[in-house]
Design a protein around this motif. Sequence first.
Motif, PDB file in Angstrom:
ATOM      1  N   VAL A   1       0.830  -1.202   0.000  1.00 31.55           N
ATOM      2  CA  VAL A   1       0.000   0.000   0.000  1.00 31.55           C
ATOM      3  C   VAL A   1       0.871   1.261   0.000  1.00 31.55           C
ATOM      4  CG1 VAL A   1      -0.237   0.061   2.516  1.00 31.55           C
ATOM      5  CG2 VAL A   1      -2.002   1.080   1.086  1.00 31.55           C
ATOM      6  N   ASP A   2       0.430   2.254  -0.730  1.00 33.26           N
ATOM      7  CA  ASP A   2       1.071   3.574  -0.796  1.00 33.26           C
ATOM      8  C   ASP A   2       2.468   3.572  -1.403  1.00 33.26           C
ATOM      9  OD1 ASP A   2      -1.164   4.824   0.261  1.00 33.26           O
ATOM     10  OD2 ASP A   2      -0.438   4.673   2.320  1.00 33.26           O
ATOM     11  N   ALA A   3       2.783   2.571  -2.209  1.00 37.01           N
ATOM     12  CA  ALA A   3       4.095   2.545  -2.867  1.00 37.01           C
ATOM     13  C   ALA A   3       4.093   3.359  -4.157  1.00 37.01           C
ATOM     14  CB  ALA A   3       4.534   1.111  -3.143  1.00 37.01           C
ATOM     15  N   GLY A   4       2.900   3.696  -4.686  1.00 34.96           N
ATOM     16  CA  GLY A   4       2.827   4.532  -5.871  1.00 34.96           C
ATOM     17  C   GLY A   4       2.312   3.861  -7.131  1.00 34.96           C
ATOM     18  N   LYS A   5       1.641   2.719  -7.007  1.00 35.72           N
ATOM     19  CA  LYS A   5       1.125   2.007  -8.186  1.00 35.72           C
ATOM     20  C   LYS A   5       0.151   2.853  -9.002  1.00 35.72           C
ATOM     21  CE  LYS A   5      -0.638  -1.232  -5.790  1.00 35.72           C
ATOM     22  NZ  LYS A   5      -0.281  -0.571  -4.537  1.00 35.72           N
ATOM     23  N   THR A   6      -0.820   3.432  -8.333  1.00 34.75           N
ATOM     24  CA  THR A   6      -1.835   4.212  -9.040  1.00 34.75           C
ATOM     25  C   THR A   6      -1.231   5.493  -9.607  1.00 34.75           C
ATOM     26  OG1 THR A   6      -3.570   3.253  -7.665  1.00 34.75           O
ATOM     27  CG2 THR A   6      -4.119   5.275  -8.845  1.00 34.75           C
ATOM     28  N   SER A   7      -0.331   6.109  -8.890  1.00 30.61           N
ATOM     29  CA  SER A   7       0.335   7.320  -9.396  1.00 30.61           C
ATOM     30  C   SER A   7       1.195   6.993 -10.616  1.00 30.61           C
ATOM     31  CB  SER A   7       1.201   7.957  -8.302  1.00 30.61           C
ATOM     32  OG  SER A   7       0.393   8.386  -7.235  1.00 30.61           O
ATOM     33  N   LEU A   8       1.885   5.856 -10.593  1.00 31.98           N
ATOM     34  CA  LEU A   8       2.670   5.431 -11.755  1.00 31.98           C
ATOM     35  C   LEU A   8       1.748   5.142 -12.935  1.00 31.98           C
ATOM     36  CD1 LEU A   8       5.299   4.633 -13.150  1.00 31.98           C
ATOM     37  CD2 LEU A   8       5.053   2.352 -12.113  1.00 31.98           C
ATOM     38  N   THR A   9       0.621   4.497 -12.672  1.00 26.87           N
ATOM     39  CA  THR A   9      -0.360   4.234 -13.734  1.00 26.87           C
ATOM     40  C   THR A   9      -0.808   5.536 -14.377  1.00 26.87           C
ATOM     41  OG1 THR A   9      -1.147   2.213 -12.642  1.00 26.87           O
ATOM     42  CG2 THR A   9      -2.641   3.258 -14.224  1.00 26.87           C
ATOM     43  N   GLU A  10      -1.137   6.526 -13.557  1.00 33.83           N
ATOM     44  CA  GLU A  10      -1.560   7.836 -14.084  1.00 33.83           C
ATOM     45  C   GLU A  10      -0.472   8.447 -14.958  1.00 33.83           C
ATOM     46  OE1 GLU A  10      -4.495   9.918 -13.703  1.00 33.83           O
ATOM     47  OE2 GLU A  10      -5.263   7.939 -13.221  1.00 33.83           O
TER      48      GLU A  10
ATOM     49  N   GLY B   1      -4.430  12.489 -12.966  1.00 27.89           N
ATOM     50  CA  GLY B   1      -5.302  12.414 -11.812  1.00 27.89           C
ATOM     51  C   GLY B   1      -4.468  12.314 -10.550  1.00 27.89           C
ATOM     52  N   SER B   2      -5.118  12.513  -9.419  1.00 24.38           N
ATOM     53  CA  SER B   2      -4.445  12.473  -8.125  1.00 24.38           C
ATOM     54  C   SER B   2      -5.174  11.525  -7.187  1.00 24.38           C
ATOM     55  CB  SER B   2      -4.408  13.880  -7.521  1.00 24.38           C
ATOM     56  OG  SER B   2      -4.088  13.833  -6.149  1.00 24.38           O
ATOM     57  N   VAL B   3      -4.418  10.651  -6.524  1.00 17.30           N
ATOM     58  CA  VAL B   3      -5.015   9.754  -5.545  1.00 17.30           C
ATOM     59  C   VAL B   3      -5.643  10.568  -4.422  1.00 17.30           C
ATOM     60  CG1 VAL B   3      -4.523   7.963  -3.823  1.00 17.30           C
ATOM     61  CG2 VAL B   3      -3.457   7.847  -6.080  1.00 17.30           C
ATOM     62  N   ASP B   4      -4.919  11.565  -3.934  1.00 12.94           N
ATOM     63  CA  ASP B   4      -5.415  12.390  -2.827  1.00 12.94           C
ATOM     64  C   ASP B   4      -6.689  13.147  -3.192  1.00 12.94           C
ATOM     65  OD1 ASP B   4      -3.348  11.543  -1.188  1.00 12.94           O
ATOM     66  OD2 ASP B   4      -2.058  13.231  -1.741  1.00 12.94           O
ATOM     67  N   ALA B   5      -6.798  13.574  -4.450  1.00 11.95           N
ATOM     68  CA  ALA B   5      -7.985  14.305  -4.897  1.00 11.95           C
ATOM     69  C   ALA B   5      -9.102  13.366  -5.338  1.00 11.95           C
ATOM     70  CB  ALA B   5      -7.615  15.251  -6.041  1.00 11.95           C
ATOM     71  N   GLY B   6      -8.821  12.066  -5.422  1.00 11.25           N
ATOM     72  CA  GLY B   6      -9.839  11.105  -5.861  1.00 11.25           C
ATOM     73  C   GLY B   6     -10.169  11.212  -7.336  1.00 11.25           C
ATOM     74  N   SER B   7      -9.184  11.614  -8.137  1.00  6.61           N
ATOM     75  CA  SER B   7      -9.457  11.845  -9.563  1.00  6.61           C
ATOM     76  C   SER B   7      -8.652  10.942 -10.486  1.00  6.61           C
ATOM     77  CB  SER B   7      -9.156  13.311  -9.893  1.00  6.61           C
ATOM     78  OG  SER B   7      -7.797  13.625  -9.618  1.00  6.61           O
TER      79      SER B   7
ATOM     80  N   ILE C   1     -15.647   4.218  -2.486  1.00  2.00           N
ATOM     81  CA  ILE C   1     -14.778   3.918  -1.353  1.00  2.00           C
ATOM     82  C   ILE C   1     -13.319   4.121  -1.742  1.00  2.00           C
ATOM     83  CG2 ILE C   1     -13.986   2.104   0.219  1.00  2.00           C
ATOM     84  CD1 ILE C   1     -16.848   0.967   0.091  1.00  2.00           C
ATOM     85  N   GLU C   2     -12.955   3.702  -2.950  1.00  2.00           N
ATOM     86  CA  GLU C   2     -11.581   3.894  -3.417  1.00  2.00           C
ATOM     87  C   GLU C   2     -11.222   5.378  -3.451  1.00  2.00           C
ATOM     88  OE1 GLU C   2     -10.541   0.278  -6.401  1.00  2.00           O
ATOM     89  OE2 GLU C   2     -12.070   1.685  -7.131  1.00  2.00           O
ATOM     90  N   ARG C   3     -12.112   6.173  -3.972  1.00  2.00           N
ATOM     91  CA  ARG C   3     -11.844   7.615  -4.079  1.00  2.00           C
ATOM     92  C   ARG C   3     -11.791   8.290  -2.704  1.00  2.00           C
ATOM     93  NH1 ARG C   3     -11.818   9.516  -9.242  1.00  2.00           N
ATOM     94  NH2 ARG C   3     -12.761   8.204 -10.821  1.00  2.00           N
ATOM     95  N   SER C   4     -12.708   7.923  -1.813  1.00  2.00           N
ATOM     96  CA  SER C   4     -12.743   8.591  -0.514  1.00  2.00           C
ATOM     97  C   SER C   4     -11.582   8.171   0.392  1.00  2.00           C
ATOM     98  CB  SER C   4     -14.076   8.344   0.189  1.00  2.00           C
ATOM     99  OG  SER C   4     -14.218   6.986   0.536  1.00  2.00           O
ATOM    100  N   ARG C   5     -11.167   6.911   0.292  1.00  6.09           N
ATOM    101  CA  ARG C   5     -10.079   6.421   1.155  1.00  6.09           C
ATOM    102  C   ARG C   5      -8.711   6.524   0.499  1.00  6.09           C
ATOM    103  NH1 ARG C   5     -11.417   0.827   3.654  1.00  6.09           N
ATOM    104  NH2 ARG C   5      -9.410   1.260   4.610  1.00  6.09           N
ATOM    105  N   GLY C   6      -8.680   6.762  -0.810  1.00  2.00           N
ATOM    106  CA  GLY C   6      -7.403   6.881  -1.509  1.00  2.00           C
ATOM    107  C   GLY C   6      -6.657   5.573  -1.631  1.00  2.00           C
ATOM    108  N   ILE C   7      -7.414   4.472  -1.775  1.00  3.10           N
ATOM    109  CA  ILE C   7      -6.803   3.155  -1.917  1.00  3.10           C
ATOM    110  C   ILE C   7      -7.431   2.427  -3.093  1.00  3.10           C
ATOM    111  CG2 ILE C   7      -6.252   2.937   0.534  1.00  3.10           C
ATOM    112  CD1 ILE C   7      -8.672   0.985   0.736  1.00  3.10           C
ATOM    113  N   THR C   8      -6.710   1.440  -3.600  1.00  3.45           N
ATOM    114  CA  THR C   8      -7.243   0.584  -4.652  1.00  3.45           C
ATOM    115  C   THR C   8      -7.811  -0.668  -3.997  1.00  3.45           C
ATOM    116  OG1 THR C   8      -5.619   1.404  -6.236  1.00  3.45           O
ATOM    117  CG2 THR C   8      -6.674  -0.707  -6.752  1.00  3.45           C
ATOM    118  N   ILE C   9      -9.063  -0.978  -4.340  1.00  2.00           N
ATOM    119  CA  ILE C   9      -9.728  -2.163  -3.796  1.00  2.00           C
ATOM    120  C   ILE C   9      -9.881  -3.231  -4.876  1.00  2.00           C
ATOM    121  CG2 ILE C   9     -11.884  -3.045  -2.797  1.00  2.00           C
ATOM    122  CD1 ILE C   9     -12.180  -0.280  -1.459  1.00  2.00           C
TER     123      ILE C   9
END
Length: 115
Positions: free
Chosen positions: A12-21, A34-40, A48-56
């Motif tokens: 968790v929080d290693a940057g997978k979604t940010s790297l994908t973006e 997009g930004s994980v923190d902004a839910g975009s 839930i993914e957008r509000s918690r900032g995690i990938t489910i």
Amino acid sequence: MPTVNIGLLAHVDAGKTSLTERLLFDTGAIGRLGSVDAGSTQTDSGDIERSRGITIRSAVAPFRVGDLQVNLIDTPGHADFVAEVERALGVLDGAVLLLSAVEGVQAHTRALMRV
């Protein structure tokens, strides 16, 4: 056109979604980062993914490199969702194990290396 399925795996929080973006943006698949923190982000579409900032749920993020179709699979990083990661592994041609320079190798990272 050849297609390759590449998975991003990490704790968790290693940057997978940010790297994908970044990959989607740099290849022109999306017009803005997009930004994980902004839910975009492109791949975290659930409330839930957008509000918690995690990938489910694993999500496919397609882009092209020349004549190659790349399906990037963004997977969850929480140990609670490791079954979702295991399901994604069945369709992958390859995987990238992402390590956080800040946290280093975590217990969940070691588990992913064994999967």
